[in-house]
Write a protein that holds these residues in place. Sequence first.
Motif, PDB file in Angstrom:
ATOM      1  N   UNK A 185       0.749  -1.316  -0.125  1.00  0.00           N
ATOM      2  CA  UNK A 185      -0.075   0.103   0.062  1.00  0.00           C
ATOM      3  C   UNK A 185       0.909   1.277   0.071  1.00  0.00           C
ATOM      4  N   UNK A 186       0.190   2.422   0.395  1.00  0.00           N
ATOM      5  CA  UNK A 186       0.905   3.802   0.481  1.00  0.00           C
ATOM      6  C   UNK A 186       1.820   3.787   1.762  1.00  0.00           C
ATOM      7  N   UNK A 187       3.217   4.693   1.483  1.00  0.00           N
ATOM      8  CA  UNK A 187       3.936   4.686   2.738  1.00  0.00           C
ATOM      9  C   UNK A 187       3.072   5.140   3.887  1.00  0.00           C
ATOM     10  N   UNK A 188       2.266   5.828   3.897  1.00  0.00           N
ATOM     11  CA  UNK A 188       1.481   6.463   4.921  1.00  0.00           C
ATOM     12  C   UNK A 188       0.870   5.374   5.868  1.00  0.00           C
ATOM     13  N   UNK A 189       0.581   4.253   5.167  1.00  0.00           N
ATOM     14  CA  UNK A 189      -0.120   3.086   5.858  1.00  0.00           C
ATOM     15  C   UNK A 189       0.810   2.288   6.841  1.00  0.00           C
ATOM     16  N   UNK A 190       2.143   2.323   6.670  1.00  0.00           N
ATOM     17  CA  UNK A 190       3.244   1.619   7.347  1.00  0.00           C
ATOM     18  C   UNK A 190       2.955   0.106   7.432  1.00  0.00           C
ATOM     19  N   UNK A 191       2.470  -0.357   6.159  1.00  0.00           N
ATOM     20  CA  UNK A 191       2.257  -1.732   6.087  1.00  0.00           C
ATOM     21  C   UNK A 191       3.054  -2.660   5.459  1.00  0.00           C
ATOM     22  N   UNK A 192       3.203  -3.916   5.720  1.00  0.00           N
ATOM     23  CA  UNK A 192       4.067  -4.965   4.982  1.00  0.00           C
ATOM     24  C   UNK A 192       3.328  -6.076   4.694  1.00  0.00           C
ATOM     25  N   UNK A 193       3.806  -6.590   3.419  1.00  0.00           N
ATOM     26  CA  UNK A 193       3.181  -7.929   3.138  1.00  0.00           C
ATOM     27  C   UNK A 193       3.912  -8.822   3.216  1.00  0.00           C
ATOM     28  N   UNK A 194       3.600  -9.910   3.691  1.00  0.00           N
ATOM     29  CA  UNK A 194       4.384 -11.344   3.976  1.00  0.00           C
ATOM     30  C   UNK A 194       3.467 -12.551   3.281  1.00  0.00           C
ATOM     31  N   UNK A 195       4.100 -13.172   2.414  1.00  0.00           N
ATOM     32  CA  UNK A 195       3.806 -14.472   1.767  1.00  0.00           C
ATOM     33  C   UNK A 195       4.509 -15.576   2.054  1.00  0.00           C
ATOM     34  N   UNK A 196       4.007 -16.792   2.633  1.00  0.00           N
ATOM     35  CA  UNK A 196       4.889 -17.896   2.959  1.00  0.00           C
ATOM     36  C   UNK A 196       4.513 -19.054   2.136  1.00  0.00           C
ATOM     37  N   UNK A 197       5.023 -19.469   1.174  1.00  0.00           N
ATOM     38  CA  UNK A 197       4.711 -20.715   0.420  1.00  0.00           C
ATOM     39  C   UNK A 197       4.887 -21.942   1.239  1.00  0.00           C
ATOM     40  N   UNK A 198       3.634 -22.700   1.409  1.00  0.00           N
ATOM     41  CA  UNK A 198       3.906 -24.207   2.119  1.00  0.00           C
ATOM     42  C   UNK A 198       3.491 -23.999   3.627  1.00  0.00           C
ATOM     43  N   UNK A 199       3.142 -22.779   4.028  1.00  0.00           N
ATOM     44  CA  UNK A 199       3.096 -22.594   5.486  1.00  0.00           C
ATOM     45  C   UNK A 199       1.399 -22.498   5.788  1.00  0.00           C
ATOM     46  N   UNK A 200       0.797 -23.427   6.031  1.00  0.00           N
ATOM     47  CA  UNK A 200      -0.680 -23.311   6.228  1.00  0.00           C
ATOM     48  C   UNK A 200      -0.919 -23.065   7.640  1.00  0.00           C
ATOM     49  N   UNK A 201      -0.130 -23.240   8.381  1.00  0.00           N
ATOM     50  CA  UNK A 201      -0.315 -22.740   9.981  1.00  0.00           C
ATOM     51  C   UNK A 201       0.511 -21.651  10.295  1.00  0.00           C
ATOM     52  N   UNK A 202       0.298 -20.446  10.252  1.00  0.00           N
ATOM     53  CA  UNK A 202       1.246 -19.466  10.181  1.00  0.00           C
ATOM     54  C   UNK A 202       1.334 -18.930  11.732  1.00  0.00           C
ATOM     55  N   UNK A 203       0.572 -19.500  12.880  1.00  0.00           N
ATOM     56  CA  UNK A 203       0.659 -19.132  14.122  1.00  0.00           C
ATOM     57  C   UNK A 203       2.046 -19.095  14.941  1.00  0.00           C
ATOM     58  N   UNK A 204       2.941 -20.087  14.471  1.00  0.00           N
ATOM     59  CA  UNK A 204       4.050 -20.013  15.309  1.00  0.00           C
ATOM     60  C   UNK A 204       5.103 -18.890  14.625  1.00  0.00           C
ATOM     61  N   UNK A 205       4.932 -18.661  13.119  1.00  0.00           N
ATOM     62  CA  UNK A 205       5.639 -17.691  12.484  1.00  0.00           C
ATOM     63  C   UNK A 205       5.246 -16.351  13.218  1.00  0.00           C
ATOM     64  N   UNK A 206       3.999 -16.135  13.166  1.00  0.00           N
ATOM     65  CA  UNK A 206       3.281 -14.811  14.202  1.00  0.00           C
ATOM     66  C   UNK A 206       3.872 -14.635  15.452  1.00  0.00           C
ATOM     67  N   UNK A 207       3.845 -15.682  16.095  1.00  0.00           N
ATOM     68  CA  UNK A 207       4.269 -15.561  17.373  1.00  0.00           C
ATOM     69  C   UNK A 207       5.824 -15.250  17.390  1.00  0.00           C
ATOM     70  N   UNK A 208       6.541 -15.737  16.645  1.00  0.00           N
ATOM     71  CA  UNK A 208       7.933 -15.405  16.403  1.00  0.00           C
ATOM     72  C   UNK A 208       8.220 -13.972  15.928  1.00  0.00           C
ATOM     73  N   UNK A 209       7.239 -13.525  15.119  1.00  0.00           N
ATOM     74  CA  UNK A 209       7.664 -12.138  14.556  1.00  0.00           C
ATOM     75  C   UNK A 209       7.149 -10.980  15.640  1.00  0.00           C
ATOM     76  N   UNK A 210       6.432 -11.468  16.455  1.00  0.00           N
ATOM     77  CA  UNK A 210       5.654 -10.434  17.351  1.00  0.00           C
ATOM     78  C   UNK A 210       6.796 -10.606  18.740  1.00  0.00           C
ATOM     79  N   UNK A 211       7.344 -11.359  18.756  1.00  0.00           N
ATOM     80  CA  UNK A 211       8.114 -11.742  20.109  1.00  0.00           C
ATOM     81  C   UNK A 211       9.228 -10.793  20.423  1.00  0.00           C
ATOM     82  N   UNK A 212       9.121 -10.339  21.551  1.00  0.00           N
ATOM     83  CA  UNK A 212      10.151  -9.625  22.135  1.00  0.00           C
ATOM     84  C   UNK A 212      11.589 -10.127  22.789  1.00  0.00           C
ATOM     85  N   UNK A 213      12.598  -9.438  22.848  1.00  0.00           N
ATOM     86  CA  UNK A 213      13.507 -10.170  23.346  1.00  0.00           C
ATOM     87  C   UNK A 213      14.740  -9.266  24.050  1.00  0.00           C
TER      88      UNK A 213
END
Length: 563
Positions: A185-213
Amino acid sequence: MNKTNLWIRTGIIVAITLIGVYIVFGPREHVPTAQDFTWDGIKGNLAKNINLGLDLRGGSHLVMKVQVDEYLKRLTENDKEAALNAAKEAQLPVSDATSVTDNKSYSITINLTDPAKAQEVVEAVKKKVDLVNWTQSISGNTISWTLPTAQQQTLSKQAVDQAHKIIESRLNGTGVKEPTLQDYGSASNHQLLLQMPGVDDPERIKKLLNAEARLELMKVVGASNPQPRTGYPTEEAAKASLGGTVPANRRVIPVMERDDDETADKPKPDVAKVPKEWVVVESPAIIDGNELRDAQAVQNTGGNDYHIAFSLKPGGAQKFGDWTGKNVGAYMAVVLNDQVKSAPFIKSQIFDSGQIDGKFSKVSSDDLVLTLKSGALPAKISYQEERTIGPSLGADSIRSGVAASLGGLALVVVFMLVYYRGSGVNAVVALVLNMLLTIAALVMFGFTLTLPGIAGLILGIGMAVDSNVLIFERIREELRLGLTVPESVKVGFERAFITIIDTHITTIISSLILATSPSSQVRGFAITLILGLLINLFTAVFVSRTIFMWHLGGKRVVEKLSI
């Protein structure tokens, strides 16, 4: 005709063809068995060998938004505290500081007890805090800094770019093949698109991306070896030890032990976790995660759980070494995300390494290592859109693409055989070999085949046919001029080659520009077309010429060529 040269050319063609067949249809990750060479085994190997894109294989489609407002708010709050502390350290007459972080407005205000000292306060703050991009104003007993709209936009873009790099770094360690991550989208939306071929259950990936350390090494207050570490049963008790109020140079942090919900490879639903105890630590930390150089998951001796071993950058190692050398016998808390994971005492001076103990599973330890190594996200991300594309849709796309490819190939074969008769067989052989080697190149280099990539493969068929037509028509022209058949074939290939090179180079250059696109669909089309064109220089010229050489070499006198 030199027979040795002809046999060498033939040997090269046969060897390359056999290698291509094995790359496309052969087993890749295990010792070949008889099953691999049955029809079902060949089809299975083909499906495993080719990396399919999201549109063919199915997978997950996520649209993420970086919460830049939260980032700017935290930045404003941190700068406010730093500015106030800078003025107080300089013993200047300031009372307090406030901030505004609402409705796209970000400002800091310091209140003075003596307005005459305003300029001295400004100079003291400048030495400690980078407020060069803020607009400053002095009015009476207040000093204010406001973040302009243009600077808000610049910082927001930096936050999105940083989030992009960190998410990409975390994805690289998950094993997802050819993920697509790009601005959306536009730069003002501050959005990113992620497509993951072969990943039919993205919950672990979402948890990892949101994780803080957020890793911090901090000194525990009021405890030293051989006395036991001082812990308090409740947060209130810990605060009471400080007189009821936590000063700026102290923090009260819970000691949390990992439980089965956290250590399982497939976590259970979240449940309330009760701290084992509370400790008081010194603030700021001795060192934090910014000084981390590396981290690894290490299996504990005699058990199935893991701990995290980490090492520090040279600057952090020197700072850590100086502190541990002066505090032998003191307790140090290893704090992860505002929770104490372990609190060992310092036996001797330590410079560049340490570990985080806990009942980590293999999956949870690997995820934590990835998060630690990639760094903390500048702001949280939220999911605006989530779709799972089923493999059945991908299978339909594959069937449609294969049908289109085979249909186009069949029509071309019929045309070449009807129009060029016997010589058309030559073109058909070169064309089929071109398709085989193009797919082999996709497999060998690990490129992903997308639906537009199949379109690129079909276009490559057209370009390959065009090359054969150029050669054959040039041979016809030389025959009409009265040259013998061998001479016409030789001159036809030589003169058509220049034209073929010219058309291929111009198309490849434009395709290389397309290959730099952030869109996996555009890249898939461009890469397939580029590979097809490069391979066509081998099949349409080298292979086709070799077939003519065999045909002409087997006869003493050739008066006519079926073309």
